[in-house]
Scaffold this active site. Structure first.
Site, PDB file in Angstrom:
ATOM      1  N   TRP A 127     -18.174  -7.366  -2.284  1.00 20.18           N
ATOM      2  CA  TRP A 127     -17.798  -8.403  -1.305  1.00 20.18           C
ATOM      3  C   TRP A 127     -17.095  -7.765  -0.115  1.00 20.18           C
ATOM      4  O   TRP A 127     -17.424  -8.036   1.041  1.00 20.18           O
ATOM      5  CB  TRP A 127     -16.898  -9.414  -2.014  1.00 20.18           C
ATOM      6  CG  TRP A 127     -16.396 -10.560  -1.205  1.00 20.18           C
ATOM      7  CD1 TRP A 127     -17.034 -11.735  -0.952  1.00 20.18           C
ATOM      8  CD2 TRP A 127     -15.107 -10.673  -0.583  1.00 20.18           C
ATOM      9  NE1 TRP A 127     -16.229 -12.582  -0.198  1.00 20.18           N
ATOM     10  CE2 TRP A 127     -15.033 -11.943   0.038  1.00 20.18           C
ATOM     11  CE3 TRP A 127     -14.006  -9.826  -0.492  1.00 20.18           C
ATOM     12  CZ2 TRP A 127     -13.909 -12.377   0.741  1.00 20.18           C
ATOM     13  CZ3 TRP A 127     -12.882 -10.255   0.208  1.00 20.18           C
ATOM     14  CH2 TRP A 127     -12.842 -11.520   0.819  1.00 20.18           C
ATOM     15  N   LYS A 148       2.179 -15.082   2.665  1.00 21.32           N
ATOM     16  CA  LYS A 148       1.926 -14.981   1.229  1.00 21.32           C
ATOM     17  C   LYS A 148       1.617 -16.351   0.615  1.00 21.32           C
ATOM     18  O   LYS A 148       2.218 -17.367   0.975  1.00 21.32           O
ATOM     19  CB  LYS A 148       3.134 -14.359   0.525  1.00 21.32           C
ATOM     20  CG  LYS A 148       3.477 -12.958   1.006  1.00 21.32           C
ATOM     21  CD  LYS A 148       2.451 -11.937   0.586  1.00 21.32           C
ATOM     22  CE  LYS A 148       2.747 -10.555   1.137  1.00 21.32           C
ATOM     23  NZ  LYS A 148       3.891  -9.908   0.503  1.00 21.32           N
ATOM     24  N   ILE A 173       6.248   2.049  11.718  1.00 18.88           N
ATOM     25  CA  ILE A 173       6.648   1.664  10.364  1.00 18.88           C
ATOM     26  C   ILE A 173       6.383   2.773   9.353  1.00 18.88           C
ATOM     27  O   ILE A 173       7.021   2.831   8.310  1.00 18.88           O
ATOM     28  CB  ILE A 173       5.942   0.354   9.960  1.00 18.88           C
ATOM     29  CG1 ILE A 173       6.298  -0.752  10.958  1.00 18.88           C
ATOM     30  CG2 ILE A 173       6.343  -0.075   8.556  1.00 18.88           C
ATOM     31  CD1 ILE A 173       7.791  -0.956  11.175  1.00 18.88           C
ATOM     32  N   GLU A 206       1.898   9.823   6.605  1.00 18.63           N
ATOM     33  CA  GLU A 206       1.482   9.415   5.255  1.00 18.63           C
ATOM     34  C   GLU A 206       0.010   9.690   4.956  1.00 18.63           C
ATOM     35  O   GLU A 206      -0.640   8.949   4.219  1.00 18.63           O
ATOM     36  CB  GLU A 206       1.811   7.939   5.012  1.00 18.63           C
ATOM     37  CG  GLU A 206       3.290   7.613   5.211  1.00 18.63           C
ATOM     38  CD  GLU A 206       3.626   6.151   4.967  1.00 18.63           C
ATOM     39  OE1 GLU A 206       2.819   5.437   4.350  1.00 18.63           O
ATOM     40  OE2 GLU A 206       4.701   5.720   5.408  1.00 18.63           O
ATOM     41  N   ARG A 226      -9.094  -6.598   2.589  1.00 13.58           N
ATOM     42  CA  ARG A 226      -8.103  -5.621   2.131  1.00 13.58           C
ATOM     43  C   ARG A 226      -7.883  -5.788   0.634  1.00 13.58           C
ATOM     44  O   ARG A 226      -7.382  -6.815   0.172  1.00 13.58           O
ATOM     45  CB  ARG A 226      -6.792  -5.819   2.887  1.00 13.58           C
ATOM     46  CG  ARG A 226      -5.594  -5.064   2.322  1.00 13.58           C
ATOM     47  CD  ARG A 226      -5.705  -3.574   2.498  1.00 13.58           C
ATOM     48  NE  ARG A 226      -4.434  -2.926   2.176  1.00 13.58           N
ATOM     49  CZ  ARG A 226      -4.298  -1.645   1.878  1.00 13.58           C
ATOM     50  NH1 ARG A 226      -5.371  -0.878   1.855  1.00 13.58           N
ATOM     51  NH2 ARG A 226      -3.124  -1.128   1.609  1.00 13.58           N
ATOM     52  N   TRP A 251       4.293  -5.156  -6.503  1.00 12.19           N
ATOM     53  CA  TRP A 251       2.917  -4.793  -6.179  1.00 12.19           C
ATOM     54  C   TRP A 251       2.266  -3.971  -7.282  1.00 12.19           C
ATOM     55  O   TRP A 251       1.250  -3.317  -7.069  1.00 12.19           O
ATOM     56  CB  TRP A 251       2.860  -4.054  -4.836  1.00 12.19           C
ATOM     57  CG  TRP A 251       3.085  -4.991  -3.684  1.00 12.19           C
ATOM     58  CD1 TRP A 251       3.262  -6.336  -3.741  1.00 12.19           C
ATOM     59  CD2 TRP A 251       3.143  -4.637  -2.303  1.00 12.19           C
ATOM     60  NE1 TRP A 251       3.436  -6.856  -2.485  1.00 12.19           N
ATOM     61  CE2 TRP A 251       3.372  -5.842  -1.574  1.00 12.19           C
ATOM     62  CE3 TRP A 251       3.042  -3.439  -1.600  1.00 12.19           C
ATOM     63  CZ2 TRP A 251       3.488  -5.863  -0.192  1.00 12.19           C
ATOM     64  CZ3 TRP A 251       3.157  -3.460  -0.220  1.00 12.19           C
ATOM     65  CH2 TRP A 251       3.370  -4.663   0.474  1.00 12.19           C
ATOM     66  N   HIS A 268      11.877  -2.078   5.701  1.00 11.81           N
ATOM     67  CA  HIS A 268      10.846  -2.846   6.410  1.00 11.81           C
ATOM     68  C   HIS A 268      10.372  -3.997   5.542  1.00 11.81           C
ATOM     69  O   HIS A 268      10.229  -3.861   4.323  1.00 11.81           O
ATOM     70  CB  HIS A 268       9.655  -1.948   6.747  1.00 11.81           C
ATOM     71  CG  HIS A 268       8.448  -2.703   7.222  1.00 11.81           C
ATOM     72  ND1 HIS A 268       8.428  -3.403   8.410  1.00 11.81           N
ATOM     73  CD2 HIS A 268       7.234  -2.889   6.654  1.00 11.81           C
ATOM     74  CE1 HIS A 268       7.248  -3.985   8.546  1.00 11.81           C
ATOM     75  NE2 HIS A 268       6.503  -3.694   7.497  1.00 11.81           N
ATOM     76  N   HIS A 273      -2.664  -5.897  12.207  1.00 15.13           N
ATOM     77  CA  HIS A 273      -3.817  -6.285  11.396  1.00 15.13           C
ATOM     78  C   HIS A 273      -4.971  -6.812  12.244  1.00 15.13           C
ATOM     79  O   HIS A 273      -6.025  -7.133  11.719  1.00 15.13           O
ATOM     80  CB  HIS A 273      -3.404  -7.338  10.364  1.00 15.13           C
ATOM     81  CG  HIS A 273      -2.498  -6.782   9.307  1.00 15.13           C
ATOM     82  ND1 HIS A 273      -1.131  -6.818   9.426  1.00 15.13           N
ATOM     83  CD2 HIS A 273      -2.762  -6.149   8.145  1.00 15.13           C
ATOM     84  CE1 HIS A 273      -0.601  -6.241   8.354  1.00 15.13           C
ATOM     85  NE2 HIS A 273      -1.561  -5.829   7.574  1.00 15.13           N
TER      86      HIS A 273
END
Length: 762
Positions: free
Chosen positions: A18, A112, A435, A488, A519, A565, A645, A698
């Site tokens: 998907w 959320k 960030i 990162e 995502r 998470w 953050h 985003h």
């Protein structure tokens, strides 16, 4: 006879097909007709799987092209004017524009879904003229029946929940909006009834939150209207994520069934049904299999619970179902070939949970003797994991208990730390930073894959990572940022990376779940006691700092976010898991400081999502969440600046707790919500360093200098300019190189304008 049902199934597919289809379509690699065909194949495969497993009531319309709340808004033509919608069925260009933004229009807000890590698109009611654009539940029902012979159960987000989750209207307009939407819901239901639909699931998860007297009256209005309009349609009013407080009023509503969560809402719902009974004219949807967790159910225990319920509700009025949609768990454990048998045997993803539902339904019908072998097997695999060495590390348990007995606090209060930090760092007015993450190109992903497969040595991979750090240190300096990050590039995920370096974690190969849109994340599994095993981030951060005179932030993920998470063990309280994580992270913070890193960011974007839905439980959660952060960060020197953050949540009701974390600087998303978070600071004084994100990372669009300048100026009306930082909303991992550079250049230009305007403050 007792029936089985699920409330929804994962959209993404076992191979994330998907996600791949969406991204191919967005990039122009897939024509629209082929895109529709591929998504239909995925959808039908999911339905076929439930059919073959023997689920009695199979949900339809739980599948989405992006998000089920966005689907509801599109179905009712609730499209912001900036997307130039002209009526009729909503084209994909508008649909995805609302979700992701376009060149000329900002995306709708994303936040959320209750206390989960799933994000929904917030409907914007202002200036909308609702009309039924297409009956999506009816189309889903027809497809399932015509293609597979399935008598599906259409799923719809209920009107009270939809309005409560929407924005763009005042509270005084709530009832007028309800009056406008109710006829559209009625039209949907009447068309379903005319088609011969037997059951409709109307999701009202907002019923597990605090409801007012007017809300209860609205519920009565809604469901009395439905009962009068479609008297022969079987509506099951579905709640989940917690227990319902207004039980008597809810079960009295004129619907055929009530769905209750007997996992996360077990205590409250079971007490209510035992004390107050259950109506003789209704079906009970008993959510006994956890739709959010990945652990195999104690089937003997679940059967015992169902036997208690059948003393109050006859078996022919009982539906054995998941506690919520299986959207929140991975698809199947079948492909997990690298986990220990002890751990794998104790796991249940969506497909395994369907098996559990069917088994329990059979057990209720024929008795426990008919499934004795399965019940015994369930007991054995759960006990084996519980007795494992990983779950019984006395060294960690004792060390964490000792740390937990002390009050975690910095040596000096913020005002004194701030003065010492300013003297050390000599930062300008409105320091700029990011960030943490920078774009992970195909080249970066390929390098990591080669290293993981053993085709690259550790030295080759480390050299490649250093090359990426070099590139982005120079780019950050050229752009003009004040506080830099290493980017990162060695990290796949902000939680998985740390879990791989800590004891007590396990990792699946295909345990993907949807976070937002395409995502997908693969949450680690915390199955044992968590322990620090060695430095995790020092090497890359120390190298980055050696390449620049600017300060470089060390980047860590905080204990609450790692916990929220991850899929976590259920045998000890979450509070204890958080303290174990905090103690492990404290050792990494201290290692960074000893390596000469004087700014350390400990991200906690998931603190808000873990907030219990019941007000009575929120203060206790926030107390130990704040304590966990402070355990991780309190031992550093006063000149070491601790950052954190947070993103994509409602923060107005926890500003005090955010301040109590005592971070020197916090960065918070605000652009996606179009600056609305700033209103919280108009009502609450915040005395620590803060950066409100000035652009939405985003969205693929590049925000203008003017947009960001406007955001900065609004924030400066309510925040202390001397403590104000400027940064994007979130990490830049998913963005492209050029759009990242262009956006950051605009951010620095906007900062220069603000500095010129407010230079007298220094």
């Amino acid at each position: 006879m007792v029936k089985s049902s699920a409330l929804g199934y994962p959209r993404i597919g076992a191979d994330r097909e998907w996600k791949k289809a969406l991204e191919a379509f967005w990039s122009g690699k897939l024509e629209e007709a082929e895109f529709h065909r591929q998504l239909q194949d995925i959808r039908l495969n999911h339905l076929r799987k439930q059919q073959e497993k023997g689920i009695d009531l199979i949900p339809v319309n739980d599948f989405s092209y992006y998000d089920h709340v966005l689907d509801t808004a599109a179905m009712f033509g609730i499209i912001p004017k900036r997307f130039s919608y002209e009526g009729g069925a909503v084209p994909l260009s508008v649909y995805y524009g609302m979700a992701r933004g376009t060149k000329d229009a900002t995306a709708s807000e994303m936040t959320k879904w209750f206390n989960t890590n799933y994000h929904y698109i917030v409907p914007e009611l202002a200036d909308a003229s609702p009309v039924l654009t297409e009956n999506k539940p009816l189309a889903a029902y027809r497809e399932a029946k015509e293609k597979l012979g399935i008598e599906g159960k259409p799923v719809i987000v209920g009107p009270l929940t939809f309005l409560k989750l929407s924005k763009g209207y005042s509270q005084s307009e709530f009832d007028s909006w309800l009056d406008r939407l109710l006829p559209l819901y009625v039209q949907v239901l009447q068309e379903l009834a005319a088609e011969g639909v037997q059951w409709v699931q109307i999701d009202e998860p907002v019923l597990v939150t605090k409801l007012s007297g007017p809300d209860i009256q609205r519920l009565k209005t809604i469901y009395e209207t439905f009962a009068a309009s479609v008297p022969n349609l079987n509506i099951i009013l579905q709640t989940y994520f917690e227990s319902v407080d207004q039980y008597s009023e809810i079960v009295a509503l004129p619907v055929k069934g009530i769905g209750l969560d007997f996992v996360h809402g077990l205590s409250g719902n079971l007490s209510s049904i035992k004390t107050l009974g259950f109506p003789d004219d209704k079906v009970l949807g008993a959510g006994v299999i956890d739709g959010r967790g990945i652990w195999k159910a104690s089937l003997r225990g679940k059967l015992g619970l169902l036997e208690q319920l059948t003393e109050l509700v006859t078996a022919d009025r009982l539906i054995v179902q998941s506690s919520c949609s299986l959207l929140h768990v991975p698809v199947t454990t079948e492909r997990e070939t690298k986990l220990s048998s002890e751990l794998k045997n104790a796991l249940a993803f969506a497909d395994e949970k369907l098996n559990e539902l069917v088994l329990l339904t059979k057990a209720v019908a024929v008795g426990s003797d008919g499934v004795k072998d399965e019940l015994d097997h369930s007991d054995r695999v759960i006990q084996a994991l519980q007795q494992s060495e990983e779950r019984n590390r006395s060294d960690i348990q004792q060390a964490v208990a000792a740390v937990n007995s002390q009050k975690p606090e910095r040596n000096l209060p913020f005002a004194e730390r701030y003065a010492a930090q300013q003297a050390k760092w000599q930062l300008p007015l409105f320091p700029t930073t990011t960030i943490g993450s920078f774009p992970q190109s195909a080249e970066v992903r390929k390098a990591r894959q080669l290293w993981r497969k053993g085709e690259w040595s550790q030295e080759q991979y480390a050299g490649f990572i250093r090359e990426q750090i070099d590139i982005w240190i120079k780019l950050q300096e050229e752009i003009g940022l004040d506080v830099l990050v290493h980017g990162e590039f060695e990290r796949t995920d902000m939680v998985e990376f740390f879990g791989e370096k800590l004891a007590g974690f396990a990792f699946t190969q295909n345990g993907w779940v949807q976070s937002y849109g395409s995502r997908c994340v693969k949450p680690p599994v915390i199955f044992g006691d968590v322990a620090f095993t060695g430095e995790m981030t020092v090497e890359e951060t120390k190298y980055a700092q050696s390449q620049t005179a600017h300060p470089v932030k060390g980047m860590l993920t905080g204990p609450i976010t790692i916990m929220n998470w991850s899929f976590v063990r259920e045998d000890i309280p979450r509070e204890q898991i958080a303290y174990q994580l905090a103690y492990a992270l404290r050792q990494e913070v201290e290692a960074l400081e000893q390596a000469g890193i004087g700014m350390i960011q400990v991200d906690e974007p998931a603190v808000r999502e873990g907030l219990p839905l019941k007000e009575a439980e929120q203060a206790n959660y926030l107390e130990w969440a704040v304590k966990s952060f402070r355990i991780a960060t309190c031992t550093v020197q006063e000149t070491t600046q601790i950052h954190t953050h947070m993103c994509y949540c409602e923060f107005h009701d926890m500003i005090d707790s955010i301040e109590a974390m005592d971070a020197d600087v916090i960065s918070i998303e605000t652009s996606r919500s179009h600056g609305e978070l700033i209103h919280s600071f108009e009502l609450n004084t915040y005395k620590l360093g803060i950066g409100l994100g000035v652009y939405d990372i985003h969205s693929p669009r590049i925000p203008s200098v003017e947009e960001m300048t406007s955001m900065i100026e609004r924030a400066l009306r309510v925040l202390d300019p001397k403590l104000f930082w400027i940064n994007p909303d979130c990490g830049l991992k998913t963005r492209g190189l050029q759009e990242t550079v262009d956006s950051l250049r605009n951010m620095v230009d906007a900062t220069k304008i603000a500095r010129t305007k407010h230079s007298a403050l220094v």
